[in-house]
Design a protein around this motif. Structure first.
Motif, short mmCIF file in Angstrom:
data_model
loop_
_atom_site.label_atom_id
_atom_site.label_comp_id
_atom_site.label_asym_id
_atom_site.label_seq_id
_atom_site.Cartn_x
_atom_site.Cartn_y
_atom_site.Cartn_z
N VAL A 300 0.83 -1.20 0.00
CA VAL A 300 0.00 0.00 0.00
C VAL A 300 0.87 1.26 0.00
CG1 VAL A 300 -1.69 1.33 1.32
CG2 VAL A 300 -1.97 -1.14 1.06
N ALA A 301 1.87 1.29 0.85
CA ALA A 301 2.73 2.47 0.93
C ALA A 301 3.47 2.71 -0.39
CB ALA A 301 3.73 2.31 2.06
N THR A 302 3.92 1.63 -1.01
CA THR A 302 4.58 1.76 -2.31
C THR A 302 3.65 2.39 -3.34
OG1 THR A 302 6.03 -0.14 -1.92
CG2 THR A 302 5.62 0.46 -4.22
N ASN A 303 2.38 1.97 -3.34
CA ASN A 303 1.44 2.52 -4.31
C ASN A 303 1.08 3.97 -4.02
OD1 ASN A 303 1.30 0.30 -6.01
ND2 ASN A 303 -0.33 -0.67 -4.84
N VAL A 304 0.98 4.32 -2.75
CA VAL A 304 0.73 5.72 -2.41
C VAL A 304 1.86 6.59 -2.95
CG1 VAL A 304 0.61 7.38 -0.50
CG2 VAL A 304 -0.71 5.26 -0.40
N GLU A 305 3.09 6.13 -2.78
CA GLU A 305 4.25 6.90 -3.25
C GLU A 305 4.28 6.97 -4.78
OE1 GLU A 305 7.28 4.69 -1.35
OE2 GLU A 305 6.94 5.60 0.63
N ARG A 306 3.87 5.88 -5.43
CA ARG A 306 3.84 5.89 -6.90
C ARG A 306 2.77 6.83 -7.43
NH1 ARG A 306 4.75 -0.51 -8.61
NH2 ARG A 306 6.88 -0.64 -7.83
N ILE A 307 1.65 6.91 -6.74
CA ILE A 307 0.58 7.81 -7.15
C ILE A 307 1.08 9.25 -7.13
CG2 ILE A 307 -1.62 8.80 -6.39
CD1 ILE A 307 -2.39 5.94 -5.49
N GLU A 308 1.86 9.58 -6.15
CA GLU A 308 2.35 10.95 -6.01
C GLU A 308 3.33 11.30 -7.12
OE1 GLU A 308 4.00 11.07 -2.16
OE2 GLU A 308 2.08 11.22 -1.13
N ARG A 309 4.03 10.28 -7.67
CA ARG A 309 5.08 10.58 -8.64
C ARG A 309 4.54 10.88 -10.03
NH1 ARG A 309 8.11 6.39 -6.04
NH2 ARG A 309 7.56 4.92 -7.70
N SER A 310 3.38 10.33 -10.40
CA SER A 310 2.75 10.52 -11.71
C SER A 310 2.65 9.19 -12.44
CB SER A 310 3.51 11.52 -12.59
OG SER A 310 4.70 10.95 -13.09
N ASP A 311 1.77 9.19 -13.45
CA ASP A 311 1.49 8.00 -14.26
C ASP A 311 1.20 6.80 -13.38
OD1 ASP A 311 1.07 6.60 -16.59
OD2 ASP A 311 3.16 5.99 -16.78
N TRP A 312 0.50 7.05 -12.27
CA TRP A 312 0.31 6.05 -11.22
C TRP A 312 -0.52 4.87 -11.67
CZ3 TRP A 312 -4.67 5.09 -9.67
CH2 TRP A 312 -5.63 6.03 -10.03
N ASP A 313 -1.49 5.09 -12.55
CA ASP A 313 -2.43 4.02 -12.88
C ASP A 313 -1.71 2.83 -13.51
OD1 ASP A 313 -5.26 3.26 -12.92
OD2 ASP A 313 -4.98 3.16 -15.08
N ALA A 314 -0.70 3.10 -14.32
CA ALA A 314 -0.01 2.02 -15.00
C ALA A 314 1.04 1.36 -14.12
CB ALA A 314 0.65 2.54 -16.27
N GLU A 315 1.40 1.99 -13.00
CA GLU A 315 2.52 1.52 -12.20
C GLU A 315 2.11 0.90 -10.88
OE1 GLU A 315 5.14 4.78 -11.64
OE2 GLU A 315 5.62 5.02 -13.76
N LEU A 316 0.84 0.83 -10.58
CA LEU A 316 0.44 0.31 -9.29
C LEU A 316 0.91 -1.12 -9.10
CD1 LEU A 316 -3.20 1.65 -8.77
CD2 LEU A 316 -1.08 2.50 -7.77
N GLU A 317 1.53 -1.38 -7.98
CA GLU A 317 1.95 -2.75 -7.66
C GLU A 317 0.71 -3.60 -7.35
OE1 GLU A 317 4.74 -5.05 -4.35
OE2 GLU A 317 5.01 -2.92 -4.74
N ASN A 318 0.72 -4.82 -7.90
CA ASN A 318 -0.38 -5.79 -7.66
C ASN A 318 -1.72 -5.28 -8.20
OD1 ASN A 318 1.48 -7.37 -6.38
ND2 ASN A 318 0.37 -7.55 -4.47
#
Length: 322
Positions: A300-318
């Motif tokens: 969850v924490a990894t995905n929150v951080e990825r969302i903040e960076r941009s292009d989050w939808d394609a990079e979400l873990e799991n």
């Protein structure tokens, strides 16, 4: 999504561990974010209205109706079949799961079950109860063939733990062309699958329950397996035809079974499986680990951080395909 990503945790825990532990672990992973717990049904309905990121064991359609701003739901289970997936897709909510969280503990559970039957600890327990000091014959795992049905995070963890034991491994998956961490990889519903069963000493079921895997192991498969074979089920109960399993155990079509899941589940008190000496039963307990929330919070924490960076939808873990 807003710059400040708040995480809403729904009220249901798992494995007897308070959901507050999950909340505290998330707060440790996300010290600069607000992690809120909805502890009652009323709080869930109120807080999910504005939530953009929610996590929990389940999310029913009624609650989803009022989740007007929800963008991500992080399911705390590996399986997502219990979620209103079509409705989530319609509302444009991305879904992630907890795939991989159970790998280490279920891998150890499976290895323990295999060694239990290899060294015949169940026979030792019977003789201990009778205070009987009398030797019995046991086996060695080295040189055995272990077939692992399902090569997801759990199946891979099982294979990793088998590596030091000098066994031959066969993996079964939907897309065998992808390969896997086994000596051979085959698909479902093929002659190769039957041939694999015929040379299997330990059959490990670690696959999801689908139309393909429901009733995968029935009477014909038990006949095909060697009489010395042992079946270990950490998948779902209906992957095995229970009546056929009872018949196979009673008539020595197989040597034994280790069942963490059953059909029906919970297993009724009067069910014959309880009384069979060549069966090891654990109450859907392989998934328990004190590190469950730690591993889940990492995702969850990894995905929150990825969302903040941009292009989050394609990079979400799991991320789950809807």
């Amino acid at each position: 999504m807003a710059d400040d990503v708040d995480v809403l945790v729904l009220r249901r825990g798992t494995h007897g561990m308070p959901v507050e532990q999950y909340v505290e672990t998330l707060r440790e992973r996300l010290p600069d974010r607000t992690v809120e717990l909805a502890r009652t049904p009323a709080e869930e309905r109120e807080k999910i209205r504005d939530a953009t990121f929610a996590t929990g064991m389940s999310l029913d359609a009624e609650l989803l109706e009022v989740a007007e701003n929800l963008e991500v739901f992080a399911c705390a289970y590996a399986g997502t079949g219990h979620l209103p997936l079509e409705k989530l897709r319609e509302q444009g909510v991305s879904v992630t799961n907890a795939s991989g969280v159970h790998g280490p503990n279920i891998g150890e559970h499976v290895l323990g079950a295999i060694l239990h039957f290899t060294r015949r600890f169940h026979e030792a327990q019977r003789r201990q109860r009778r205070r009987e000091w009398r030797h019995y014959q046991a086996n060695e795992l080295a040189g055995s063939t272990v077939t692992v049905v399902g090569l997801g995070g759990i199946g891979e963890a099982v294979c990793q733990r088998l590596e030091p034991f000098d066994v031959d491994t066969i993996g079964v998956r939907y897309s065998p062309e992808k390969g896997g961490p086994t000596d051979d990889v085959i698909g479902f519903g093929t002659d190769a699958f039957d041939e694999a069963l015929a040379r299997t000493d330990y059959l490990v079921l670690a696959c999801p329950l689908t139309d393909t895997t429901r009733g995968l192991i029935g009477h014909e498969e038990f006949v095909t397996l060697d009489p010395d074979a042992v079946v270990v089920n950490v998948a779902r109960g209906p992957v095995i035809d229970t009546d056929a399993l009872v018949d196979a155990l009673r008539s020595s079509l197989i040597r034994g079974a280790s069942l963490d899941v059953t059909d029906p589940e919970p297993l009724p008190e009067e069910h014959p499986l309880w009384g069979l000496g060549n069966v090891q039963i654990t109450p859907h307990n392989a998934g328990h680990t004190p590190k469950y929330y730690d591993r889940l919070a990492d995702i969850v924490a990894t995905n929150v951080e990825r969302i903040e960076r941009s292009d989050w939808d394609a990079e979400l873990e799991n991320r789950v395909s809807l």
